[in-house]
Motif scaffolding. Structure first.
Motif, short mmCIF file in Angstrom:
data_model
loop_
_atom_site.label_atom_id
_atom_site.label_comp_id
_atom_site.label_asym_id
_atom_site.label_seq_id
_atom_site.Cartn_x
_atom_site.Cartn_y
_atom_site.Cartn_z
N VAL A 200 0.84 -1.20 0.00
CA VAL A 200 0.00 0.00 0.00
C VAL A 200 0.88 1.25 0.00
CG1 VAL A 200 -1.54 1.37 1.47
CG2 VAL A 200 -2.05 -1.03 1.03
N GLY A 201 0.51 2.21 -0.85
CA GLY A 201 1.28 3.45 -0.95
C GLY A 201 2.17 3.48 -2.18
N GLN A 202 2.35 2.33 -2.82
CA GLN A 202 3.24 2.29 -3.98
C GLN A 202 2.44 2.39 -5.27
OE1 GLN A 202 6.82 0.55 -4.04
NE2 GLN A 202 6.71 -0.58 -2.11
N GLU A 203 3.14 2.79 -6.33
CA GLU A 203 2.51 2.94 -7.64
C GLU A 203 2.47 1.60 -8.35
OE1 GLU A 203 1.18 6.45 -9.18
OE2 GLU A 203 2.65 5.76 -10.63
N VAL A 204 1.29 1.25 -8.83
CA VAL A 204 1.16 0.00 -9.59
C VAL A 204 0.36 0.28 -10.86
CG1 VAL A 204 1.29 -1.50 -7.56
CG2 VAL A 204 -0.93 -0.66 -8.35
N THR A 205 0.43 -0.67 -11.78
CA THR A 205 -0.43 -0.61 -12.95
C THR A 205 -1.28 -1.87 -12.97
OG1 THR A 205 1.24 0.61 -14.20
CG2 THR A 205 -0.50 -0.45 -15.47
N VAL A 206 -2.59 -1.69 -12.90
CA VAL A 206 -3.51 -2.82 -12.89
C VAL A 206 -4.03 -3.02 -14.31
CG1 VAL A 206 -5.61 -3.78 -11.92
CG2 VAL A 206 -4.17 -2.31 -10.52
N GLU A 207 -3.83 -4.21 -14.85
CA GLU A 207 -4.35 -4.48 -16.18
C GLU A 207 -5.57 -5.37 -16.01
OE1 GLU A 207 -1.57 -5.60 -19.28
OE2 GLU A 207 -3.10 -6.90 -20.16
N LEU A 208 -6.69 -4.94 -16.56
CA LEU A 208 -7.93 -5.67 -16.41
C LEU A 208 -8.12 -6.67 -17.54
CD1 LEU A 208 -10.36 -2.74 -15.51
CD2 LEU A 208 -8.85 -4.04 -14.02
N LEU B 186 -8.77 -9.68 -2.95
CA LEU B 186 -7.85 -8.93 -3.81
C LEU B 186 -8.58 -7.90 -4.65
CD1 LEU B 186 -5.33 -11.73 -4.81
CD2 LEU B 186 -5.37 -10.28 -2.78
N ASN B 187 -9.73 -7.42 -4.14
CA ASN B 187 -10.31 -6.19 -4.68
C ASN B 187 -9.29 -5.10 -4.38
OD1 ASN B 187 -12.78 -7.45 -5.30
ND2 ASN B 187 -13.61 -7.01 -3.26
N ILE B 188 -9.19 -4.12 -5.26
CA ILE B 188 -8.16 -3.10 -5.15
C ILE B 188 -8.77 -1.71 -5.20
CG2 ILE B 188 -6.22 -2.05 -6.44
CD1 ILE B 188 -5.49 -4.87 -7.37
N LYS B 189 -8.29 -0.85 -4.34
CA LYS B 189 -8.66 0.57 -4.44
C LYS B 189 -7.41 1.33 -4.84
CE LYS B 189 -12.50 2.02 -1.53
NZ LYS B 189 -12.83 2.79 -0.31
N LEU B 190 -7.55 2.12 -5.92
CA LEU B 190 -6.42 2.91 -6.40
C LEU B 190 -6.74 4.39 -6.25
CD1 LEU B 190 -5.38 1.25 -9.79
CD2 LEU B 190 -4.27 0.99 -7.59
N GLU B 191 -5.70 5.19 -5.97
CA GLU B 191 -5.86 6.64 -5.93
C GLU B 191 -4.98 7.28 -6.98
OE1 GLU B 191 -5.32 8.06 -1.87
OE2 GLU B 191 -7.51 7.82 -1.79
N ASN B 192 -5.39 8.50 -7.35
CA ASN B 192 -4.60 9.25 -8.31
C ASN B 192 -4.43 8.50 -9.62
OD1 ASN B 192 -3.22 11.64 -8.68
ND2 ASN B 192 -2.18 11.37 -6.70
N THR B 193 -5.54 8.00 -10.11
CA THR B 193 -5.45 7.08 -11.24
C THR B 193 -5.41 7.81 -12.58
OG1 THR B 193 -7.85 6.90 -11.31
CG2 THR B 193 -6.67 5.23 -10.08
N ARG B 194 -4.69 7.21 -13.51
CA ARG B 194 -4.82 7.63 -14.90
C ARG B 194 -4.79 6.36 -15.74
NH1 ARG B 194 0.67 8.14 -12.99
NH2 ARG B 194 -0.27 7.92 -10.94
N PHE C 118 -12.38 1.76 -7.39
CA PHE C 118 -12.42 0.46 -6.75
C PHE C 118 -12.49 -0.57 -7.87
CE2 PHE C 118 -13.69 -2.64 -3.57
CZ PHE C 118 -14.38 -3.59 -4.33
N ILE C 119 -11.61 -1.53 -7.82
CA ILE C 119 -11.56 -2.55 -8.87
C ILE C 119 -11.88 -3.90 -8.26
CG2 ILE C 119 -10.11 -3.66 -10.61
CD1 ILE C 119 -8.38 -1.09 -10.56
#
Lengths: 97, 93
Positions: B11-19, B36-44, B61-62
């Motif tokens: 948590v706190g690190q930058e990741v790229t989630v590919e759906l 393993l539902n994921i909440k991301l912030e500051n998304t692009r 929320f993914i």
């Protein structure tokens, strides 16, 4: 290194356990394949792989000639978590000449 | 449990989630749960021209089941720790 670990292979997941820290080949759904170093996995076959090469295979059909054109797209990713529900099979890397 | 713990530490690190629908979202890992539902912030969105749906979305929320890959930061992986955990994990079931 600590602890007693049972080294006997009893079930299929034990076979995968033998490949930890080794390179493996993973066949995924949607005609994708991965080759990378296995760092972690669980009973769902969720995995973390390192130094991964992903190959996506597509088949295009020419409108006129109807011939099948097979294309592959490759990509490299340093560390990748793979969700287990997409995994079809896991194996040591295949030998290709 | 193994990957749930792993992502909690990430948590706190930058990741790229590919759906599974090929959409790729880059953001800061805010939280994760047992599914393993994921909440991301500051998304692009990674390919903004191809996927203009989420241009104005900054937090999301993914659902875990729609994830194909999560691209992890190079320093977010403790290889030895993962190996040990995996050796202990897939056993007894």
């Amino acid at each position: 290194m600590s602890g007693e670990e049972d080294a006997t292979v009893r079930e299929p997941l034990d076979l995968i356990r033998l490949s930890l820290d080794e390179r493996i080949y993973v066949k995924l759904r949607s005609d994708r394949q991965l080759r990378g170093k296995l760092h972690a996995f669980d009973q769902h076959l969720n995995m973390i792989l390192g130094d991964v090469e992903e190959v996506i295979t597509t088949v295009e059909i020419d409108d006129e000639t109807y011939e099948e054109i097979v294309r592959t797209t490759k990509r490299n990713i340093q560390y990748l978590f793979v969700r287990g529900d997409g995994v079809i099979l896991v194996s040591p890397p295949l030998r290709t000449t | 449990m193994l990957f749930f713990s792993y992502f909690k530490d990430l948590v706190g690190q930058e990741v790229t989630v590919e759906l599974k629908n090929d959409l790729a979202i880059r953001g800061t890992l805010h939280s994760v749960d047992q599914y393993l539902n994921i909440k991301l912030e500051n998304t692009r969105v990674v390919d903004q021209d191809k996927f203009p749906h989420m241009l104005s979305v900054r937090n999301c929320f993914i659902r875990g089941s729609v994830v194909r890959y999560v691209q992890l930061p190079p320093d977010g992986v403790d290889v030895d720790l993962l190996h040990d955990a995996a050796r202990r994990e897939a056993r007894g079931g």
